[in-house]
Design an enzyme around this catalytic site. Structure first.
Site, PDB file in Angstrom:
ATOM      1  CG  PHE A 165      -0.168  -0.284   2.488  1.00  0.00           C
ATOM      2  CD1 PHE A 165       0.257   0.504   3.132  1.00  0.00           C
ATOM      3  CD2 PHE A 165       0.061  -1.640   2.959  1.00  0.00           C
ATOM      4  CE1 PHE A 165       0.852   0.521   4.601  1.00  0.00           C
ATOM      5  CE2 PHE A 165       0.445  -2.045   4.243  1.00  0.00           C
ATOM      6  CZ  PHE A 165       1.139  -0.718   4.976  1.00  0.00           C
ATOM      7  CB  CYS A 166       1.637   3.854  -1.971  1.00  0.00           C
ATOM      8  SG  CYS A 166       0.443   3.700  -3.216  1.00  0.00           S
ATOM      9  NE  ARG A 167       0.704  11.042  -2.024  1.00  0.00           N
ATOM     10  CZ  ARG A 167      -0.005  11.468  -3.249  1.00  0.00           C
ATOM     11  NH1 ARG A 167      -1.186  11.875  -3.184  1.00  0.00           N
ATOM     12  NH2 ARG A 167       0.698  11.511  -4.120  1.00  0.00           N
TER      13      ARG A 167
END
Length: 104
Positions: A67-69
């Site tokens: 996951f990330c932003r």
């Protein structure tokens, strides 16, 4: 159309929630500076550009959630891992989404 999308994401989030709460390897692919500003408890930070050099960290994991932003870098991370034979990867999209699915 909205109902179909809502139903699809609801099923996807249930599956993701099960993986997250079944001791998945939680990998935040944002930069170390972004990670330092806030992250999912129990997650590790492996920035997207470091994944090709750190493939060994992913080997032998039952479930991997990246996951990330926004979900864009995690999508790229998933593709990189899959090209390298690591297929048990789920794109958790945003770190806030993953955090919200953790069992408290």
């Amino acid at each position: 159309m909205f109902g179909i999308l809502k139903n699809m994401f609801s099923k996807e989030d249930n599956n993701l929630s099960q993986k997250i709460n079944d001791e998945a390897f939680l990998v935040d692919v944002r930069s170390s500076a972004e990670f330092a500003q806030g992250h999912v408890k129990g997650s590790v930070n492996i920035p997207l550009d470091q994944i090709p050099n750190l493939l060994s960290k992913f080997k032998g994991k039952k479930n991997i959630v990246v996951f990330c932003r926004s979900g864009a870098r995690s999508s790229q991370a998933k593709a990189i891992l899959e090209r390298n034979g690591i297929t048990n990867v789920t794109n958790g999209r945003t770190w806030q989404n993953v955090e919200s699915l953790l069992t408290k």
